[in-house]
Design a protein around this motif. Structure first.
Motif, PDB file in Angstrom:
ATOM      1  N   ARG A   1       0.834  -1.193   0.000  1.00  0.00           N
ATOM      2  CA  ARG A   1       0.000   0.000   0.000  1.00  0.00           C
ATOM      3  C   ARG A   1       0.869   1.242   0.000  1.00  0.00           C
ATOM      4  O   ARG A   1       1.968   1.255   0.543  1.00  0.00           O
ATOM      5  CB  ARG A   1      -0.907   0.019   1.236  1.00  0.00           C
ATOM      6  N   GLY A   2       0.348   2.312  -0.567  1.00  0.00           N
ATOM      7  CA  GLY A   2       1.091   3.553  -0.641  1.00  0.00           C
ATOM      8  C   GLY A   2       1.510   4.087   0.717  1.00  0.00           C
ATOM      9  O   GLY A   2       2.639   4.562   0.894  1.00  0.00           O
ATOM     10  N   PHE A   3       0.611   3.994   1.699  1.00  0.00           N
ATOM     11  CA  PHE A   3       0.941   4.547   3.008  1.00  0.00           C
ATOM     12  C   PHE A   3       2.106   3.797   3.656  1.00  0.00           C
ATOM     13  O   PHE A   3       2.871   4.374   4.443  1.00  0.00           O
ATOM     14  CB  PHE A   3      -0.286   4.551   3.928  1.00  0.00           C
ATOM     15  N   GLN A   4       2.268   2.515   3.320  1.00  0.00           N
ATOM     16  CA  GLN A   4       3.379   1.744   3.878  1.00  0.00           C
ATOM     17  C   GLN A   4       4.717   2.262   3.370  1.00  0.00           C
ATOM     18  O   GLN A   4       5.723   2.249   4.097  1.00  0.00           O
ATOM     19  CB  GLN A   4       3.206   0.266   3.529  1.00  0.00           C
ATOM     20  N   GLU A   5       4.748   2.724   2.115  1.00  0.00           N
ATOM     21  CA  GLU A   5       5.969   3.298   1.562  1.00  0.00           C
ATOM     22  C   GLU A   5       6.352   4.571   2.309  1.00  0.00           C
ATOM     23  O   GLU A   5       7.533   4.838   2.549  1.00  0.00           O
ATOM     24  CB  GLU A   5       5.768   3.608   0.067  1.00  0.00           C
ATOM     25  N   VAL A   6       5.363   5.356   2.681  1.00  0.00           N
ATOM     26  CA  VAL A   6       5.627   6.593   3.415  1.00  0.00           C
ATOM     27  C   VAL A   6       6.092   6.278   4.831  1.00  0.00           C
ATOM     28  O   VAL A   6       7.044   6.872   5.334  1.00  0.00           O
ATOM     29  CB  VAL A   6       4.368   7.490   3.421  1.00  0.00           C
ATOM     30  N   LEU A   7       5.444   5.336   5.482  1.00  0.00           N
ATOM     31  CA  LEU A   7       5.849   4.954   6.833  1.00  0.00           C
ATOM     32  C   LEU A   7       7.268   4.390   6.859  1.00  0.00           C
ATOM     33  O   LEU A   7       8.009   4.585   7.824  1.00  0.00           O
ATOM     34  CB  LEU A   7       4.873   3.925   7.404  1.00  0.00           C
ATOM     35  N   ALA A   8       7.642   3.709   5.781  1.00  0.00           N
ATOM     36  CA  ALA A   8       8.982   3.119   5.708  1.00  0.00           C
ATOM     37  C   ALA A   8      10.048   4.132   5.291  1.00  0.00           C
ATOM     38  O   ALA A   8      11.232   3.807   5.261  1.00  0.00           O
ATOM     39  CB  ALA A   8       8.969   1.955   4.723  1.00  0.00           C
ATOM     40  N   GLY A   9       9.634   5.358   4.954  1.00  0.00           N
ATOM     41  CA  GLY A   9      10.581   6.390   4.572  1.00  0.00           C
ATOM     42  C   GLY A   9      10.990   6.364   3.120  1.00  0.00           C
ATOM     43  O   GLY A   9      11.885   7.105   2.701  1.00  0.00           O
ATOM     44  N   ARG A  10      10.320   5.515   2.312  1.00  0.00           N
ATOM     45  CA  ARG A  10      10.670   5.426   0.891  1.00  0.00           C
ATOM     46  C   ARG A  10       9.876   6.423   0.037  1.00  0.00           C
ATOM     47  O   ARG A  10      10.091   6.538  -1.170  1.00  0.00           O
ATOM     48  CB  ARG A  10      10.443   3.998   0.386  1.00  0.00           C
ATOM     49  N   ALA A  11       8.921   7.113   0.649  1.00  0.00           N
ATOM     50  CA  ALA A  11       8.138   8.141  -0.030  1.00  0.00           C
ATOM     51  C   ALA A  11       7.748   9.198   0.998  1.00  0.00           C
ATOM     52  O   ALA A  11       7.897   8.996   2.212  1.00  0.00           O
ATOM     53  CB  ALA A  11       6.901   7.535  -0.692  1.00  0.00           C
ATOM     54  N   ASP A  12       7.253  10.321   0.497  1.00  0.00           N
ATOM     55  CA  ASP A  12       6.964  11.456   1.370  1.00  0.00           C
ATOM     56  C   ASP A  12       5.475  11.640   1.657  1.00  0.00           C
ATOM     57  O   ASP A  12       5.098  12.066   2.754  1.00  0.00           O
ATOM     58  CB  ASP A  12       7.491  12.744   0.737  1.00  0.00           C
ATOM     59  N   VAL A  13       4.636  11.353   0.667  1.00  0.00           N
ATOM     60  CA  VAL A  13       3.204  11.668   0.758  1.00  0.00           C
ATOM     61  C   VAL A  13       2.396  10.523   0.166  1.00  0.00           C
ATOM     62  O   VAL A  13       2.852   9.846  -0.765  1.00  0.00           O
ATOM     63  CB  VAL A  13       2.877  12.982  -0.006  1.00  0.00           C
ATOM     64  N   PHE A  14       1.224  10.305   0.689  1.00  0.00           N
ATOM     65  CA  PHE A  14       0.246   9.417   0.063  1.00  0.00           C
ATOM     66  C   PHE A  14      -1.119  10.076   0.193  1.00  0.00           C
ATOM     67  O   PHE A  14      -1.307  10.983   1.018  1.00  0.00           O
ATOM     68  CB  PHE A  14       0.238   8.028   0.717  1.00  0.00           C
ATOM     69  N   ILE A  15      -2.054   9.666  -0.628  1.00  0.00           N
ATOM     70  CA  ILE A  15      -3.423  10.134  -0.460  1.00  0.00           C
ATOM     71  C   ILE A  15      -4.303   8.942  -0.117  1.00  0.00           C
ATOM     72  O   ILE A  15      -4.052   7.816  -0.545  1.00  0.00           O
ATOM     73  CB  ILE A  15      -3.977  10.858  -1.712  1.00  0.00           C
ATOM     74  N   THR A  16      -5.299   9.215   0.676  1.00  0.00           N
ATOM     75  CA  THR A  16      -6.277   8.185   1.000  1.00  0.00           C
ATOM     76  C   THR A  16      -7.576   8.858   1.425  1.00  0.00           C
ATOM     77  O   THR A  16      -7.660  10.090   1.504  1.00  0.00           O
ATOM     78  CB  THR A  16      -5.756   7.227   2.090  1.00  0.00           C
ATOM     79  N   SER A  17      -8.551   8.061   1.715  1.00  0.00           N
ATOM     80  CA  SER A  17      -9.859   8.588   2.086  1.00  0.00           C
ATOM     81  C   SER A  17      -9.866   9.058   3.530  1.00  0.00           C
ATOM     82  O   SER A  17      -9.020   8.666   4.351  1.00  0.00           O
ATOM     83  CB  SER A  17     -10.919   7.505   1.897  1.00  0.00           C
ATOM     84  N   ASN A  18     -10.846   9.875   3.850  1.00  0.00           N
ATOM     85  CA  ASN A  18     -11.063  10.266   5.235  1.00  0.00           C
ATOM     86  C   ASN A  18     -11.336   9.042   6.108  1.00  0.00           C
ATOM     87  O   ASN A  18     -10.987   9.025   7.291  1.00  0.00           O
ATOM     88  CB  ASN A  18     -12.230  11.240   5.329  1.00  0.00           C
ATOM     89  N   ILE A  19     -11.904   7.994   5.511  1.00  0.00           N
ATOM     90  CA  ILE A  19     -12.224   6.770   6.256  1.00  0.00           C
ATOM     91  C   ILE A  19     -10.953   6.086   6.727  1.00  0.00           C
ATOM     92  O   ILE A  19     -10.753   5.836   7.916  1.00  0.00           O
ATOM     93  CB  ILE A  19     -13.061   5.817   5.380  1.00  0.00           C
TER      94      ILE A  19
ATOM     95  N   LYS B   1      -1.141  20.064   5.919  1.00  0.00           N
ATOM     96  CA  LYS B   1      -1.881  21.261   6.313  1.00  0.00           C
ATOM     97  C   LYS B   1      -2.325  22.069   5.097  1.00  0.00           C
ATOM     98  O   LYS B   1      -1.638  22.108   4.064  1.00  0.00           O
ATOM     99  CB  LYS B   1      -1.052  22.122   7.259  1.00  0.00           C
ATOM    100  N   ASN B   2      -3.480  22.696   5.243  1.00  0.00           N
ATOM    101  CA  ASN B   2      -4.075  23.536   4.202  1.00  0.00           C
ATOM    102  C   ASN B   2      -4.333  22.774   2.901  1.00  0.00           C
ATOM    103  O   ASN B   2      -4.350  23.364   1.820  1.00  0.00           O
ATOM    104  CB  ASN B   2      -3.199  24.760   3.918  1.00  0.00           C
ATOM    105  N   ALA B   3      -4.502  21.463   3.013  1.00  0.00           N
ATOM    106  CA  ALA B   3      -4.869  20.632   1.858  1.00  0.00           C
ATOM    107  C   ALA B   3      -6.241  20.030   2.159  1.00  0.00           C
ATOM    108  O   ALA B   3      -6.348  18.988   2.801  1.00  0.00           O
ATOM    109  CB  ALA B   3      -3.832  19.545   1.607  1.00  0.00           C
ATOM    110  N   GLY B   4      -7.266  20.723   1.727  1.00  0.00           N
ATOM    111  CA  GLY B   4      -8.626  20.318   2.055  1.00  0.00           C
ATOM    112  C   GLY B   4      -9.068  19.092   1.280  1.00  0.00           C
ATOM    113  O   GLY B   4      -8.343  18.573   0.422  1.00  0.00           O
ATOM    114  N   PRO B   5     -10.274  18.625   1.570  1.00  0.00           N
ATOM    115  CA  PRO B   5     -10.785  17.417   0.904  1.00  0.00           C
ATOM    116  C   PRO B   5     -11.008  17.638  -0.583  1.00  0.00           C
ATOM    117  O   PRO B   5     -11.385  18.724  -1.015  1.00  0.00           O
ATOM    118  CB  PRO B   5     -12.104  17.161   1.637  1.00  0.00           C
ATOM    119  N   ARG B   6     -10.767  16.593  -1.337  1.00  0.00           N
ATOM    120  CA  ARG B   6     -11.011  16.612  -2.779  1.00  0.00           C
ATOM    121  C   ARG B   6     -11.713  15.337  -3.200  1.00  0.00           C
ATOM    122  O   ARG B   6     -11.719  14.342  -2.484  1.00  0.00           O
ATOM    123  CB  ARG B   6      -9.693  16.726  -3.559  1.00  0.00           C
ATOM    124  N   ALA B   7     -12.287  15.406  -4.405  1.00  0.00           N
ATOM    125  CA  ALA B   7     -12.874  14.231  -5.072  1.00  0.00           C
ATOM    126  C   ALA B   7     -13.857  13.464  -4.196  1.00  0.00           C
ATOM    127  O   ALA B   7     -13.689  12.261  -3.973  1.00  0.00           O
ATOM    128  CB  ALA B   7     -11.770  13.296  -5.562  1.00  0.00           C
TER     129      ALA B   7
END
Length: 256
Positions: A176-194, A209-215
């Motif tokens: 999953r994308g968030f796992q790459e960020v947690l592992a330090g191999r990436a900086d940002v991921f997007i996911t749902s509010n859920i 910060k200052n990145a409101g909801p989209r889509a």
């Protein structure tokens, strides 16, 4: 007399077509076999989570499809799938229905959807130690910023649209994308509010910060596109359960 026989033939033909539609429906197959097959990824917390040790599933989707099976009077069988093959599985008949999925034009071209029962919005997230690097969407859409996402998801499509100047890192499920960020191999991921609220409670991740909801996107279950008998059953079931408060109670249970 000729008109009478024409009308009678039309009635018989209509009855035959209706019977044929029922015989070909997933509903008929489910009732005959006593099993509702549900395609689920098991990697979208808190919608569907698979325990690798027991191979059991839990989550918002699991409660919904278990309830559907109970009301049908059948057993439920969860069929493992991933996001890139989720639609293909329902089209090929590997399962009768899926768990929750975003309604999107590409998916609508080949598969049917149930009525929607929940909606999501998307946000960008980063780790707490990188929070000061980002302020709004433009700060992410920069060369040198690594944005991770999972192949075949609606998130991948949005990442490519929103951050064309960034370094996009695509991983394949079950990664999953968030796992790459947690592992330090990436900086940002997007996911749902859920999913995001669940990750924030468990890991050192924060919304940019200052990145409101989209889509904003309605969520529904995928079904065979041409199987109107099965689609009608599921939609009427959803309406009945909404009236009884089942979906509200399930959202509250899973903190949605």
């Amino acid at each position: 007399m000729n008109q009478f026989w024409k009308a009678a033939a039309a009635a018989v033909l209509g009855l035959s077509l209706s019977s044929a539609a029922l015989a070909q429906s997933a509903l008929n197959e489910i009732l005959d076999s006593g099993v509702l097959k549900v395609g689920t990824t098991g990697d979208w917390n808190p919608m569907t989570l698979r325990d690798p040790a027991t191979n059991n599933y839990k989550g918002y989707d699991i409660d919904i499809t278990t309830e559907l099976a109970n009301d049908l009077g059948v057993e439920v069988e969860y069929v493992p799938t991933d996001w890139k093959t989720l639609v293909n599985g329902v089209v090929a008949g590997k399962y009768h229905i899926t768990g929750s999925a975003s309604i999107s034009p590409p998916r609508m071209k080949v598969a049917g959807f149930s009525d929607s029962y929940i909606a999501v919005e998307l946000f960008p997230f980063t780790t707490s130690d990188k929070a000061d690097r980002f302020d709004g969407y433009d700060s992410i859409n920069q060369q040198g910023v690594k944005v991770a996402t999972t192949l075949g998801t609606t998130f991948e499509k949005r990442v490519r649209e929103w951050f064309p100047n960034a370094d996009i890192k695509v991983v394949e499920a079950p990664a999953r994308g968030f796992q790459e960020v947690l592992a330090g191999r990436a900086d940002v991921f997007i996911t749902s509010n859920i999913e995001g609220s669940t990750l924030e409670a468990k890991f050192p991740v924060v919304r940019v910060k200052n990145a409101g909801p989209r889509a904003p996107s309605p969520i529904a279950m995928l079904l065979p596109q041409s199987d109107q008998v099965w689609i009608n059953y599921v939609n009427n079931w959803i309406q009945g359960k909404q009236a009884q408060g089942f979906f509200d109670a399930n959202r509250e249970k899973w903190g949605l």
